[in-house]
Design an enzyme around this catalytic site. Structure first.
Site, PDB file in Angstrom:
ATOM      1  N   LYS A 143      -8.020   5.549  16.712  1.00 37.11           N
ATOM      2  CA  LYS A 143      -6.638   6.197  16.908  1.00 37.11           C
ATOM      3  C   LYS A 143      -6.636   7.044  17.905  1.00 37.11           C
ATOM      4  O   LYS A 143      -7.569   7.190  18.526  1.00 37.11           O
ATOM      5  CB  LYS A 143      -6.406   7.171  15.534  1.00 37.11           C
ATOM      6  CG  LYS A 143      -6.208   6.651  14.194  1.00 37.11           C
ATOM      7  CD  LYS A 143      -5.832   7.880  13.204  1.00 37.11           C
ATOM      8  CE  LYS A 143      -6.031   7.073  11.896  1.00 37.11           C
ATOM      9  NZ  LYS A 143      -4.716   6.503  11.625  1.00 37.11           N
ATOM     10  N   ARG A 150      -6.683   0.534   2.047  1.00 36.65           N
ATOM     11  CA  ARG A 150      -6.289  -0.722   1.197  1.00 36.65           C
ATOM     12  C   ARG A 150      -7.690  -1.411   0.993  1.00 36.65           C
ATOM     13  O   ARG A 150      -7.677  -2.085  -0.024  1.00 36.65           O
ATOM     14  CB  ARG A 150      -5.106  -1.604   1.844  1.00 36.65           C
ATOM     15  CG  ARG A 150      -5.445  -2.315   2.907  1.00 36.65           C
ATOM     16  CD  ARG A 150      -4.311  -2.668   3.772  1.00 36.65           C
ATOM     17  NE  ARG A 150      -3.572  -1.545   4.615  1.00 36.65           N
ATOM     18  CZ  ARG A 150      -2.357  -1.893   5.106  1.00 36.65           C
ATOM     19  NH1 ARG A 150      -1.585  -2.663   5.103  1.00 36.65           N
ATOM     20  NH2 ARG A 150      -1.984  -0.695   5.638  1.00 36.65           N
TER      21      ARG A 150
HETATM   22  N1  BES Z   1      -4.585   7.262   6.887  1.00 39.80           N
HETATM   23  C1  BES Z   1      -3.908   6.457   7.507  1.00 39.80           C
HETATM   24  C2  BES Z   1      -2.385   6.625   7.232  1.00 39.80           C
HETATM   25  C3  BES Z   1      -1.884   8.166   7.353  1.00 39.80           C
HETATM   26  C4  BES Z   1      -1.106   8.163   8.559  1.00 39.80           C
HETATM   27  C5  BES Z   1      -1.956   9.075   6.571  1.00 39.80           C
HETATM   28  C6  BES Z   1      -0.650   9.664   9.108  1.00 39.80           C
HETATM   29  C7  BES Z   1      -1.694  10.372   7.103  1.00 39.80           C
HETATM   30  C8  BES Z   1      -0.694  10.503   8.302  1.00 39.80           C
HETATM   31  C9  BES Z   1      -4.074   5.066   7.467  1.00 39.80           C
HETATM   32  O1  BES Z   1      -5.515   4.643   7.227  1.00 39.80           O
HETATM   33  C10 BES Z   1      -3.629   4.172   8.632  1.00 39.80           C
HETATM   34  O2  BES Z   1      -4.102   4.423   9.680  1.00 39.80           O
HETATM   35  N2  BES Z   1      -2.647   3.273   8.540  1.00 39.80           N
HETATM   36  C11 BES Z   1      -2.201   2.512   9.607  1.00 39.80           C
HETATM   37  C12 BES Z   1      -1.975   1.054   9.180  1.00 39.80           C
HETATM   38  C13 BES Z   1      -1.842   0.174  10.180  1.00 39.80           C
HETATM   39  C14 BES Z   1      -3.120  -0.067  11.043  1.00 39.80           C
HETATM   40  C15 BES Z   1      -1.470  -1.161   9.700  1.00 39.80           C
HETATM   41  C16 BES Z   1      -0.729   3.319   9.900  1.00 39.80           C
HETATM   42  O3  BES Z   1      -0.072   3.646   9.101  1.00 39.80           O
HETATM   43  O4  BES Z   1      -0.735   3.183  11.121  1.00 39.80           O
HETATM   44 MN    MN Z   2      -6.513   4.441   8.940  1.00 40.68          MN
END
Ligand code: BES
Ligand code: MN
Ligand code: ZN
Length: 507
Positions: free
Chosen positions: A280, A354
């Site tokens: 990230k 997931r």
């Molecule tokens: N934990 C994150 C989702 C999240 C984002 C929670 C912001 C709280 C605040 C999750 O694991 C994630 O990174 N999801 C990605 C999925 C994508 C790579 C398909 C996302 O939502 O960007």
């Molecule tokens: Mn994630």
């Protein structure tokens, strides 16, 4: 803060401060307040008449009583328009009250005149909401911060004042429930606000063991060698990039009542989500310590339900791991095989939630549950779609969705359904595995749920995406910047109402 209940007349109450609630645009209706008004030469009704105090929600005014009544001061708190009154506004007004009173430097002798809160809910619902709001407003996370003694002003006692005719037993019970719930929410908030370094999967497992002992539950912690043996490739895969070992935590509250239903709650327990190899960006990455909010909510809810002696069997499944980009981390393109035997292509290592939930959902089948609910900070996409006010809901059973929706309204941890239609399943098809873990840029909250649905085919299931609701950007009347503890009140409400619906296998 200790909350006590007292019955009688306020005429002789020598409180530090007497608290009354008022509705916007309305005259004084409450008998006790009318009495005080008269004793103070109509100064309260004058204030209202001259619009010097307008009873908008969370607006307050404090008045001295100059010895005209035994109580030293009166606090008026606005509830807004009467026809728009809700239990949550009681929570808010309670939160506002305790914050104001604390900031006035009052630590005890606060007497709340409950008859002045008169909405169409039952008295016990009103009392429970009041206690929740009051307790949660005083929540603080100061584990790592020095607070000078002069700033450690605490409100230590609060008295709910009721008229003699009110049913003492129901009221006391409601107050106890409110306290249990608020304590559980605070516990959940604490876990989420804790930095990742101090809540590794091992540490979370220790907490669970401790809770289980304290409240008479079973706790099982599955560690790496057994996870591998069981074939939990999702949880093991995500953990590969971290030096912290993963734990699959099972909290089992079993009331052993006859013909009881079994409910399984699953919580995403990513104790830090760096994104893994698909790292990230740095901005706001610190907030990813909260990626275990689902697991924390499940732990809190089960704790509360065990204290309330719920008649069901409630099993909490919490797959816990960090998602880190270490040298042995899972790579984009890798394929994992889950507990169910299905395989998935890992297109993006940041879609890790997931993967660990898939194993837990498949494992839930072992309990032959009547319902399974998972809570997860799963997608940024859900935050884009619904914002931070409401939790996203998807599921495979209309009746269960309805129950969750009702519990959401009651607890004011509301949910909003997103469609989980066939057509979306297309997006997670893979050429080389059964499915892939990302469904493209569109409808991300839904395609994430599509992924989960492949592992939840054998029972009624609801998925709650709490990515937007688990964390507060700013303070509210009974929430603070940081963890909200969302999910605890919703799950507790759902279970408490469960028996009101037709019995076993009714879904
Ligand atoms: N934990 C994150 C989702 C999240 C984002 C929670 C912001 C709280 C605040 C999750 O694991 C994630 O990174 N999801 C990605 C999925 C994508 C790579 C398909 C996302 O939502 O960007
Ligand atoms: Mn994630
Ligand atoms: Zn995540």
């Amino acid at each position: 803060m200790k909350i006590s209940v007292k019955f009688g007349t306020i005429k002789t109450e020598d409180a530090e401060i007497l608290v009354f609630y008022l509705y916007e645009g309305m005259k004084i209706m409450d008998k006790s307040l009318a009495y005080c008004d008269k004793a103070l030469h109509n100064s309260i009704s004058e204030l209202i008449k001259k619009k010097e105090f307008i009873a908008r929600l969370n607006k307050t005014i404090a008045l001295p009583t100059y010895g005209k009544i035994p109580a030293k001061r009166i606090l008026l708190v606005g509830l807004g328009k009467k026809k728009e009154a809700t239990l949550d506004k009681i929570r808010q007004a309670a939160g506002t009250t305790v914050s104001i009173v604390r900031d006035m430097g009052i630590s005890e002798g606060v007497v709340v005149v409950m008859s002045s809160i008169d909405i169409s809910a039952s008295l016990s619902e009103e009392c429970q909401a009041y206690v929740e709001g009051a307790r949660l407003a005083l929540y603080k996370y100061h584990r790592y911060k020095y607070i000078p003694p002069e700033e450690q002003q605490e409100l230590t006692t609060l008295t709910l004042f009721l008229s003699n005719g009110d049913a003492a037993k129901t009221v006391r019970n409601a107050v106890t429930c409110g306290q249990i719930i608020a304590d559980a929410v605070s516990f959940t908030r604490d876990l989420i606000n804790t930095p990742s370094q101090d809540k590794t999967p091992v540490i979370l497992a220790d907490y669970a063991v401790k809770i289980a002992k304290e409240y008479g539950m079973q706790c099982k912690v599955i560690s790496l060698p057994e996870l591998k043996k069981l074939g939990m490739g999702g949880l093991v895969g995500v953990s590969l990039g971290s030096v912290q070992s993963p734990k699959f935590i099972i909290l089992d509250y079993n009331a052993r009542a006859k013909n009881q239903d079994t409910l399984v709650f699953i919580g995403k327990g990513i104790t830090f989500d760096s994104g893994g190899i698909c790292l990230k960006q740095a901005k706001d990455m610190d907030q990813m310590k909260s990626d275990m909010s689902g697991a924390a909510a499940v732990m809190g809810a089960i704790m509360a339900l065990s204290k309330m002696k719920a008649p069901q069997r409630i099993v909490g499944l919490m797959p816990c791991t960090e998602n880190m980009p270490g040298g042995s981390a899972m790579k984009p393109g890798d394929i994992v095989k889950f507990y169910s035997g299905k395989t998935a292509e890992v297109v993006n290592t940041d879609a890790e939630g997931r993967l660990i939930l898939a194993d837990a959902l498949a494992y839930a089948e072992n309990y032959h549950p009547q319902a399974v609910i998972d809570l997860a900070t799963l997608t940024g996409s859900c935050v884009v779609a619904l914002g931070t006010v409401v939790t996203g809901m998807m599921g495979n059973n209309e009746e269960l969705k309805k129950r969750v929706q009702i519990a959401g309204e009651k607890s004011w941890e509301r949910v909003w359904e997103l469609p989980l239609w066939e057509e979306y399943q297309e997006q997670i098809k893979s050429d080389i595995a059964d499915i892939k873990n990302v469904g493209g840029p569109h409808g991300g909250a839904i395609t994430a749920a599509c992924f989960l649905s492949k592992f939840a085919e054998k029972y009624p299931w609801v998925h709650l995406d709490i990515a937007g609701t688990a964390w507060c950007e700013k303070n509210g009347a009974y929430t603070q910047k940081g963890a909200s503890g969302v999910g605890v009140r919703l799950l507790v409400q759902l279970v408490r109402d469960w028996a009101k619906f037709p019995g076993k296998n009714s879904l």
